[in-house]
Design an enzyme around this catalytic site. Structure first.
Site, PDB file in Angstrom:
ATOM      1  N   HIS A  76      35.873  37.757  39.080  1.00 39.41           N
ATOM      2  CA  HIS A  76      36.102  38.107  40.023  1.00 39.41           C
ATOM      3  C   HIS A  76      37.227  39.537  38.975  1.00 39.41           C
ATOM      4  O   HIS A  76      37.417  39.461  37.567  1.00 39.41           O
ATOM      5  CB  HIS A  76      37.514  37.636  40.211  1.00 39.41           C
ATOM      6  CG  HIS A  76      38.384  39.088  41.816  1.00 39.41           C
ATOM      7  ND1 HIS A  76      39.363  39.290  41.320  1.00 39.41           N
ATOM      8  CD2 HIS A  76      38.621  39.124  42.743  1.00 39.41           C
ATOM      9  CE1 HIS A  76      39.606  40.432  42.324  1.00 39.41           C
ATOM     10  NE2 HIS A  76      39.241  39.352  43.444  1.00 39.41           N
TER      11      HIS A  76
ATOM     12  N   GLN B 178      40.277  30.579  44.467  1.00 39.84           N
ATOM     13  CA  GLN B 178      39.640  30.084  45.308  1.00 39.84           C
ATOM     14  C   GLN B 178      39.385  28.017  45.144  1.00 39.84           C
ATOM     15  O   GLN B 178      37.985  28.016  46.009  1.00 39.84           O
ATOM     16  CB  GLN B 178      38.383  30.522  45.445  1.00 39.84           C
ATOM     17  CG  GLN B 178      38.119  32.211  45.116  1.00 39.84           C
ATOM     18  CD  GLN B 178      38.723  33.131  46.756  1.00 39.84           C
ATOM     19  OE1 GLN B 178      38.725  31.816  48.171  1.00 39.84           O
ATOM     20  NE2 GLN B 178      38.962  33.648  47.027  1.00 39.84           N
TER      21      GLN B 178
ATOM     22  N   CYS C  55      35.374  42.737  44.917  1.00 32.13           N
ATOM     23  CA  CYS C  55      35.920  42.897  42.949  1.00 32.13           C
ATOM     24  C   CYS C  55      35.266  42.263  42.491  1.00 32.13           C
ATOM     25  O   CYS C  55      36.165  41.099  40.933  1.00 32.13           O
ATOM     26  CB  CYS C  55      37.610  42.471  43.509  1.00 32.13           C
ATOM     27  SG  CYS C  55      38.745  43.251  44.048  1.00 32.13           S
TER      28      CYS C  55
ATOM     29  N   ASP D 124      40.760  30.821  35.862  1.00 36.36           N
ATOM     30  CA  ASP D 124      40.891  31.095  37.804  1.00 36.36           C
ATOM     31  C   ASP D 124      40.757  30.496  38.906  1.00 36.36           C
ATOM     32  O   ASP D 124      39.478  30.300  38.837  1.00 36.36           O
ATOM     33  CB  ASP D 124      40.211  32.810  37.162  1.00 36.36           C
ATOM     34  CG  ASP D 124      40.542  33.420  38.809  1.00 36.36           C
ATOM     35  OD1 ASP D 124      40.870  32.763  39.951  1.00 36.36           O
ATOM     36  OD2 ASP D 124      39.548  34.069  39.597  1.00 36.36           O
TER      37      ASP D 124
ATOM     38  N   LYS E 286      46.894  33.972  49.456  1.00 40.14           N
ATOM     39  CA  LYS E 286      45.468  32.113  49.631  1.00 40.14           C
ATOM     40  C   LYS E 286      46.027  31.009  49.832  1.00 40.14           C
ATOM     41  O   LYS E 286      44.805  29.972  50.061  1.00 40.14           O
ATOM     42  CB  LYS E 286      44.526  32.459  47.909  1.00 40.14           C
ATOM     43  CG  LYS E 286      44.010  34.222  47.598  1.00 40.14           C
ATOM     44  CD  LYS E 286      42.767  33.873  46.848  1.00 40.14           C
ATOM     45  CE  LYS E 286      42.527  35.374  46.442  1.00 40.14           C
ATOM     46  NZ  LYS E 286      42.663  36.383  47.490  1.00 40.14           N
TER      47      LYS E 286
END
Lengths: 426, 155
Positions: free
Chosen positions: A141, A221, A384, A218, A244
């Site tokens: 991302h 997700q 993104c 990261d 999220k």
């Protein structure tokens, strides 16, 4: 796998949906809302909204200052949320830094490293300069790419990256030549927001640590969708966003190993993050406060704590199993659409519930528009992750993402909508 | 379905059978514009017959990738602006921009906009306005450069 076999049974979806007021509204002339954009932001259960409202109605005060009762209560609630988040990811209380979002968390690390060269002997080991390398992947991302590009630009370090295979995986055919002895940081995503790929962290973190590089993960997700124990990821820093994972916008989390946070110079400076301040110079508080300058996002952190409680009560194993079943069902369903190409792993192996696709002859924006007209909310564009689009030679994709409140009915609506788009533009 | 107000038949026709598509020589200026929210791109060339507002737009040629709205919009632009003077073309562009940014509350002037009135419905979809305007912004930019180039000054 047949559609019947894939029907999720791990969760009582109807009961969960009843907790999310927005899921009962209609859109575009009375259509039932089918929300398949949780990868961009999740919806919020009433419990989270109530926690935020109750904070403002009963306990609102600035934290970590003031001797009055409200200040005490607000501080207890804020620090309680920190403890809740820490337990959720297997971390220690003082290793949790509240940020604005994951983007800020990653920038915090990048700027701290950038500041290290002039921050005294304790920080010297973090310094980045010419000859050093920062390693990322082609599936990042922008939030886990641009901070590193910029760090390289500021310090003279070199950016390197892992490429991707045709089926949406990291190309790990030559890990040792991508992560060399010059690597200072290896930054990668746990699960790709654009492709759905879940990356094998062990092989990468093992090599990174063998050459003395820091691993920045990261987890935007992954933490919302599966059980994640930060200590077993092999990462040194893990960033994710509250919004999220059923929490409010405006709050995110950066986890860092205690000894690293303790030695790192600050990113943002100001109130709350100090030890002693004199006109001639100042010293800083220990972490996590060193990295939380100013009055923080208190109500949002409290809301995030409520979101974690909600996910804990449902059970992350069940959430993950439910989403795996939905993803299998979606891959099966979308495979029946002629001219549809999955961008990312075509099978459900090492893959999460983000399914990107293109449809022959129809631009993703147009697919998304037809779906929207039917009440189906998906994301269209480059997500993104523009380099991912270039890698697969597509201008953009249509992306459906799933969460605990989605059902196979939602996926049926998606597949039917894509068929309708094909008829409309044929 | 609300969608028909967005995807007018004229738009779908231009999308499926674009007019003037493909990059051609000669050209006075070429620009490349992108829509950073979706990654759509257009390369657009302008050939003018002179250097002032009375000069004719002799050709507009373009290539790129994008959704039906952005592609149809470029096709309509070609139909509408080639043959006009620079002054007239920029006036039409301004009229189109006003329509697109009018949130569906601007009444289009069919005498000025011709086929472009079909985009009136797009103005009600804020996320798509940039798609419709991509080629028009590129045209404005390219024309300013072409005028500047031919007079030897900066646009």
């Amino acid at each position: 796998m047949t559609a019947t076999a894939a029907r999720p049974s791990a969760l009582d979806v109807e009961a969960i949906r009843a907790d999310f007021p927005i899921l009962s509204r209609t859109v575009r002339d009375g259509r039932k809302l089918v929300y398949l954009d949780s990868g961009a932001t999740s919806q919020k259960p009433r419990q989270v909204l109530d926690a935020e409202r109750e904070f403002y109605e009963q306990h609102n005060a600035a934290v970590h200052r003031g001797a009055h009762q409200l200040a005490e209560e607000a501080t207890d609630l804020y620090e309680g949320a920190r403890a809740t988040v820490a337990a959720f990811i297997g971390a220690q209380f003082d290793e949790i830094v509240f940020t604005k979002n994951a983007t800020e968390g990653i920038n915090l690390v990048a700027y701290s490293l950038g500041n290290a060269a002039t921050a005294g002997p304790e920080a010297a080991r973090f310094a980045v300069g010419p000859g050093d390398e920062i390693v990322v992947t082609e599936m990042e991302h922008h939030a886990n790419l641009l901070p590193w590009q910029q760090l390289c630009q500021r310090t003279g370090a070199t950016l390197r990256w892992f490429g991707l295979t045709d089926d949406g995986r990291l190309d790990l055919s030559d890990v040792d030549s991508v992560i060399t002895g010059r690597a200072k940081v290896v930054a990668l995503t746990h699960q790709s927001n654009a492709l759905g790929t879940i990356n094998p962290l062990e092989v990468i973190s093992a090599r990174a640590h063998a050459v003395g590089a820091l691993v920045v993960l990261d987890a935007c997700q992954s933490v919302p969708h599966m059980p994640v124990d930060v200590m077993s990821t092999g990462a040194d820093f893990v960033a994710f966003s509250g919004h999220k994972m059923l929490g409010p916008t405006g709050v995110g989390v950066l986890w860092g190993r205690r000894e690293l946070l303790a030695a790192m110079p600050p990113f943002l400076t100001g109130g709350s993050m100090i030890e002693v301040v004199r006109m001639e110079g100042s010293t800083f508080a220990p972490p996590p406060m060193r990295f939380e300058a100013g009055v923080p996002n208190i109500a949002q952190a409290v809301g995030l704590g409520a979101a974690v409680d909600y996910l804990d009560a449902v059970g992350m194993e069940k959430v993950h199993a439910h989403e795996r079943a939905l993803t299998a069902y979606a891959l099966d369903g979308l495979a029946t659409v002629d001219g549809l190409r999955i961008i990312g792993p075509p099978t459900n192996e090492a893959r999460g519930g983000a399914v990107s696709f293109t449809v022959d002859g129809i631009h993703p924006h147009d697919v998304g528009q037809v779906l929207d007209d039917l009440g189906v909310a998906v994301r269209v564009g480059h997500h993104c992750a523009w380099p991912v689009m270039r890698r697969y030679a597509v201008p953009a994709t249509t992306r459906a993402t799933f969460y605990l409140y989605n059902s196979t009915d939602d996926i049926d609506a998606l597949v039917a909508g894509v068929e309708q788009a094909k008829r409309f533009f044929s | 379905m609300q969608m028909e107000s967005l995807y007018q038949e004229i738009i779908l026709d231009h999308y499926k059978h674009p007019h003037g598509r493909g990059l051609r020589d000669p050209f006075g200026a070429e620009v490349h514009h992108v829509n950073p929210t979706c990654g759509d791109e257009i390369t657009l060339r302008v050939q003018l017959g002179g250097t002032d507002a009375e000069a004719k737009v002799e050709d507009v040629s373009y290539d790129g990738q994008g959704c039906s709205i952005s592609q149809a919009s470029a096709s309509v632009l070609y139909e509408l602006l080639v043959g006009k003077t620079v002054g007239e073309a920029l006036a039409v562009s301004e009229e189109f921009r006003t329509l697109m940014q009018g949130r569906g509350k601007v009444e289009p002037d069919e005498d000025v906009l011709e086929d472009a009135v079909a985009f009136a419905g797009v103005a009600k979809y804020p996320a798509r306005v940039k798609c419709a305007l991509l080629s028009w912004m590129a045209f404005k930019d390219a024309t300013a450069q072409a005028v500047g180039a031919e007079t030897g000054g900066t646009p």
